[in-house]
Each structure stands twice: as structure tokens, then as C-alpha cells.
Write a protein that holds these residues in place. Structure first.
Motif, PDB file in Angstrom:
ATOM      1  N   LEU A  22      73.885  31.551  52.829  1.00  0.00           N
ATOM      2  CA  LEU A  22      72.473  31.201  52.680  1.00  0.00           C
ATOM      3  C   LEU A  22      72.139  29.944  53.476  1.00  0.00           C
ATOM      4  O   LEU A  22      71.067  29.858  54.096  1.00  0.00           O
ATOM      5  CB  LEU A  22      72.119  31.012  51.206  1.00  0.00           C
ATOM      6  N   LEU A  23      73.048  28.963  53.456  1.00  0.00           N
ATOM      7  CA  LEU A  23      72.813  27.751  54.234  1.00  0.00           C
ATOM      8  C   LEU A  23      72.813  28.057  55.733  1.00  0.00           C
ATOM      9  O   LEU A  23      71.950  27.567  56.468  1.00  0.00           O
ATOM     10  CB  LEU A  23      73.886  26.711  53.908  1.00  0.00           C
ATOM     11  N   SER A  24      73.760  28.872  56.181  1.00  0.00           N
ATOM     12  CA  SER A  24      73.795  29.232  57.601  1.00  0.00           C
ATOM     13  C   SER A  24      72.576  30.057  57.969  1.00  0.00           C
ATOM     14  O   SER A  24      72.033  29.908  59.077  1.00  0.00           O
ATOM     15  CB  SER A  24      75.074  30.000  57.927  1.00  0.00           C
ATOM     16  N   ALA A  25      72.099  30.919  57.054  1.00  0.00           N
ATOM     17  CA  ALA A  25      70.894  31.703  57.331  1.00  0.00           C
ATOM     18  C   ALA A  25      69.676  30.794  57.434  1.00  0.00           C
ATOM     19  O   ALA A  25      68.841  30.952  58.336  1.00  0.00           O
ATOM     20  CB  ALA A  25      70.684  32.753  56.236  1.00  0.00           C
ATOM     21  N   PHE A  26      69.562  29.819  56.516  1.00  0.00           N
ATOM     22  CA  PHE A  26      68.424  28.906  56.552  1.00  0.00           C
ATOM     23  C   PHE A  26      68.402  28.116  57.855  1.00  0.00           C
ATOM     24  O   PHE A  26      67.358  28.018  58.528  1.00  0.00           O
ATOM     25  CB  PHE A  26      68.491  27.964  55.352  1.00  0.00           C
ATOM     26  N   ILE A  27      69.543  27.555  58.223  1.00  0.00           N
ATOM     27  CA  ILE A  27      69.606  26.765  59.460  1.00  0.00           C
ATOM     28  C   ILE A  27      69.380  27.652  60.672  1.00  0.00           C
ATOM     29  O   ILE A  27      68.601  27.322  61.582  1.00  0.00           O
ATOM     30  CB  ILE A  27      70.966  26.050  59.558  1.00  0.00           C
ATOM     31  N   GLY A  87      72.871  41.830  52.737  1.00  0.00           N
ATOM     32  CA  GLY A  87      74.186  41.379  53.147  1.00  0.00           C
ATOM     33  C   GLY A  87      74.940  40.666  52.047  1.00  0.00           C
ATOM     34  O   GLY A  87      76.176  40.571  52.090  1.00  0.00           O
ATOM     35  N   LEU A  88      74.216  40.187  51.027  1.00  0.00           N
ATOM     36  CA  LEU A  88      74.862  39.411  49.966  1.00  0.00           C
ATOM     37  C   LEU A  88      75.907  40.195  49.164  1.00  0.00           C
ATOM     38  O   LEU A  88      76.986  39.666  48.889  1.00  0.00           O
ATOM     39  CB  LEU A  88      73.807  38.832  49.020  1.00  0.00           C
ATOM     40  N   PRO A  89      75.635  41.460  48.746  1.00  0.00           N
ATOM     41  CA  PRO A  89      76.685  42.165  48.001  1.00  0.00           C
ATOM     42  C   PRO A  89      77.978  42.299  48.782  1.00  0.00           C
ATOM     43  O   PRO A  89      79.071  42.134  48.230  1.00  0.00           O
ATOM     44  CB  PRO A  89      76.060  43.541  47.730  1.00  0.00           C
ATOM     45  N   PHE A  90      77.856  42.619  50.082  1.00  0.00           N
ATOM     46  CA  PHE A  90      79.052  42.734  50.920  1.00  0.00           C
ATOM     47  C   PHE A  90      79.785  41.403  51.010  1.00  0.00           C
ATOM     48  O   PHE A  90      81.008  41.337  50.928  1.00  0.00           O
ATOM     49  CB  PHE A  90      78.645  43.210  52.312  1.00  0.00           C
ATOM     50  N   ILE A  91      79.012  40.337  51.147  1.00  0.00           N
ATOM     51  CA  ILE A  91      79.619  39.011  51.278  1.00  0.00           C
ATOM     52  C   ILE A  91      80.287  38.598  49.970  1.00  0.00           C
ATOM     53  O   ILE A  91      81.423  38.132  49.944  1.00  0.00           O
ATOM     54  CB  ILE A  91      78.545  37.982  51.679  1.00  0.00           C
ATOM     55  N   ILE A  92      79.578  38.805  48.846  1.00  0.00           N
ATOM     56  CA  ILE A  92      80.098  38.344  47.567  1.00  0.00           C
ATOM     57  C   ILE A  92      81.327  39.135  47.147  1.00  0.00           C
ATOM     58  O   ILE A  92      82.319  38.589  46.691  1.00  0.00           O
ATOM     59  CB  ILE A  92      79.003  38.437  46.479  1.00  0.00           C
TER      60      ILE A  92
END
Length: 368
Positions: free
Chosen positions: A136-141, A297-302
Motif C-alpha cells: 500500500l505504501l509503494s502503491a501510494f508513492i 492484488g491484496l489477496p494474492f499478496i497477503i
């Protein structure tokens, strides 16, 4: 009314998908996987009675009876004494009520109870901290960089963002993690640098008990928090280096495509201020596509997207648990199945959230 009907239809479709996944998982467990479990039970029972046989206090007949009794009890505990079609519905029910059973190898995870739910609960905070927060931080930046790059199309900054996005997308995250460990952990410690980073783990061993008992307590203890941040630095830097470029390139592409739309051209012809055109006519219509990419993408990441990265850093998260379950002496099916079901459930929940966000963010859907 049309929008509510559409949401209801989507909800029903997603519930059907969830039950289809549950049915496939349950069939695998009641059929092919059940044979593996039966073999594992027989091996464990045979190992147990062989130890008793060495004592010389039991006759061969007593040993055989004890073996049969242990196997029957374990078969009953795992539902293997029931027909396959009964086991399918039994497994589906347990999945729905989060009764995920016990791990075959609880010692591998260091969880005394052996319950799959406890194993997942112990690893979830680490995944939220590194995987979810990191992405999420990398997505925000990255999105901020990409949107500003799109507004300066053709400039040096824009070209730099394009090159960085292309290079970072080609870098395996686990490989970057290995490089980070080699440089900032092993090399710096070898030359006795005053500043270096640990070679892995989520905390130093003296804080493990605190983390497993209550992860939140680590954030209230200054020493434990400092140790956590020390271990967190290299994994987080790895996630940011690899992912910011991809998010920047993605956001830039979406914004540039939206800028070509007729309604943007019409807004420019009306003489609206650039800030209003950028915020209302370019950024806001671009938001659904960007949110879709992040949330889906979050379910895959988590649930395993960082399986190799977490293994490289020995970071106690769900990806690391996946790694331990898959490469156990025998695949730890209860843990693997629970993670698979949980990821599907989260995927469906996020899709429903997206359906609502589309309506809120995209006026073209609301007008339909």
C-alpha cells in the motif's frame, strides 16, 4: 433500482464462485488428499507402536491391536471413516465456520496448540505489516509519482519514470532481497560497520514470546519496537524498490488514457482551470482502475504473494507459513487449504467493496 439489482446479481455470482472453490477443495481433501492422510496416519501409528515394541512389555498381538485402535481413532477424528460424499459436506461446513482443524506438524510453526487458526493468527500481523503495508505504501508513492509524470508527459521526469518502471518490473523481489541482505547485513557486519541490519527474522529471539503472545504489545515496548523496526528496514526497502516503479508506470498509463477522453477535451475547450481538469476529469475517472489493481492484488499478496520474499528474510508471515506447509515432510494440507479458502473469501469481499466504490467514484456508472 437497476444498480441494486446489479449488485445483488454480482453478490449471488460471487457466492456461487465461493461454493465452487469450497467444493473443489473439499473433493480434493475427501479423495486424493485423503489417501495421503491415511498413509501419514498409518506411518505415525506404526512409528508409535514400534517404540512400544522395543520395550518388550507387549506381545505381537497386543501391538497389532494397539496399532489398529490408534489408526481407527485417527480415522474417526479426521472423518476418514465416513463415505467420500459425506466428508465433502463435512469439510465445507468446517470451512464456513472457520473450524480449520489441526496442523500435521505443529512443531514446525512453534505453535503449541497446533490449531490451524492459531497458526494463521500468529502469522497474519507480520503479513499485514510487511506485505499489506509495504504494497500500500509503494502503491501510494508510485501512484503519486505516476500521476505527476503523466501531467508532465514527454519531460525528463516522465522518461525517468518510464525507465524506472520498466527496470523494476523485471526485478524479482526475492532476488533484490538477497542483494539487500548481502550488502547491508552480511557485508556491513563483516567489515564491522557500526550500522548494519539483521540477516532475517521478524524480531530478535528474546522478543519472540512477546510477539506470539500479543503482537500489539511489541508496539508499546520501546526496546521491542526498535528491534522490530531494525528487522523491518531491509524487507520494507526491498518491497518499495521493486514495486514503486510498477505502480508509477501503471498510474501514468491510466491517467494518460483518461486524458484522451472526449470529456477532458470538452472541459479544456470550456476553459476550466487546469487544477479542476486534473482533479475532476482525469484523476477521479482514473481512480476505479487504480483501486481495482490495488484491492484485487491484496489477496494474492497477503496469502502467499510474498512466499519467497518472506522465506528469504525468514519473516514470520502467511507467505512464510505457506512455504513451511508446502515443504513440510508431507504437505501440511490443513494449513494449505485454510490459506486457500481464506484468500478466496477475501477476494470475494474485496470485489464486493469494489462494486460499491465504482458507483461512488465513477459518475458514468451512477448515471446508468
Amino acid at each position: 433500482m437497476g444498480l441494486l439489482r446489479t449488485l445483488a446479481i454480482r453478490t449471488v455470482n460471487l457466492i456461487i464462485i465461493l461454493f465452487a472453490v469450497l467444493l473443489a477443495i473439499s473433493y480434493a481433501l475427501s479423495g486424493p488428499a485423503a489417501q495421503l492422510l491415511q498413509t501419514q496416519i498409518q506411518l505415525e501409528a506404526r512409528a508409535l507402536v514400534s517404540q512400544l515394541a522395543k520395550s518388550g512389555h507387549y506381545t505381537p498381538t497386543q501391538i497389532q491391536d494397539l496399532y489398529n485402535s490408534i489408526v481407527q481413532q485417527l480415522y474417526k477424528a479426521y472423518g476418514l471413516d465416513q463415505p467420500a460424499y459425506i466428508r465433502v459436506f463435512y469439510i465445507i461446513y468446517n470451512m464456513l465456520v472457520f473450524n480449520w482443524g489441526y496442523s500435521y506438524f505443529p512443531n514446525v510453526y512453534g505453535i503449541a496448540s497446533g490449531k490451524v487458526s492459531d497458526i494463521i493468527a500468529s502469522a497474519l500481523p507480520g503479513t499485514v505489516l510487511l506485505d499489506t503495508f509495504g504494497i500500500l505504501l509503494s502503491a501510494f508513492i508510485g501512484i503519486q509519482i505516476g500521476l505527476r509524470s503523466a501531467l508532465r508527459y514527454g519531460s525528463r521526469v516522465d522518461r525517468a519514470v518510464m525507465y524506472y518502471g520498466a527496470v523494476s518490473n523485471g526485478l524479482p523481489q526475492w532476488w533484490v532481497g538477497i542483494l539487500m541482505l548481502l550488502v547491508f547485513s552480511f557485508y556491513l557486519s563483516t567489515i564491522r560497520s557500526p550500522i548494519y541490519f539483521p540477516s532475517g527474522g521478524i524480531l530478535s529471539p528474546k522478543y519472540y514470546s512477546m510477539w506470539f503472545a500479543s503482537p500489539l504489545s511489541v508496539f508499546t515496548d520501546p526496546g521491542a519496537l526498535a528491534d522490530l523496526l531494525w528487522h523491518f528496514a531491509l524487507p520494507l526497502a526491498t518491497v518499495l524498490i521493486v514495486n514503486i516503479g510498477g505502480w508509477a508506470y501503471f498510474a501514468r498509463t491510466v491517467a494518460l488514457n483518461t486524458a484522451q477522453e472526449d470529456f477532458v477535451t470538452f472541459a479544456k475547450m470550456k476553459g476550466l482551470p487546469d487544477s479542476r481538469i486534473t482533479g475532476r476529469y482525469i484523476l477521479r475517472p482514473s481512480a476505479p482502475a487504480i483501486l481495482t489493481s490495488i484491492l484485487l492484488g491484496l489477496p494474492f499478496i497477503i496469502f502467499g504473494g510474498f512466499i519467497i520474499t518472506e522465506a528469504v528474510f525468514r519473516w514470520w508471515g502467511l507467505g512464510y507459513v505457506y512455504n513451511l506447509a508446502i515443504f513440510a515432510p508431507t504437505p501440511d494440507l490443513p494449513v494449505i487449504v485454510a490459506l486457500t479458502y481464506a484468500s478466496t473469501l477475501l477476494y470475494i469481499a474485496l470485489v464486493l467493496v469494489l462494486e460499491v466504490l465504482y458507483i461512488v467514484l465513477d459518475p458514468r456508472i451512477r448515471s446508468g
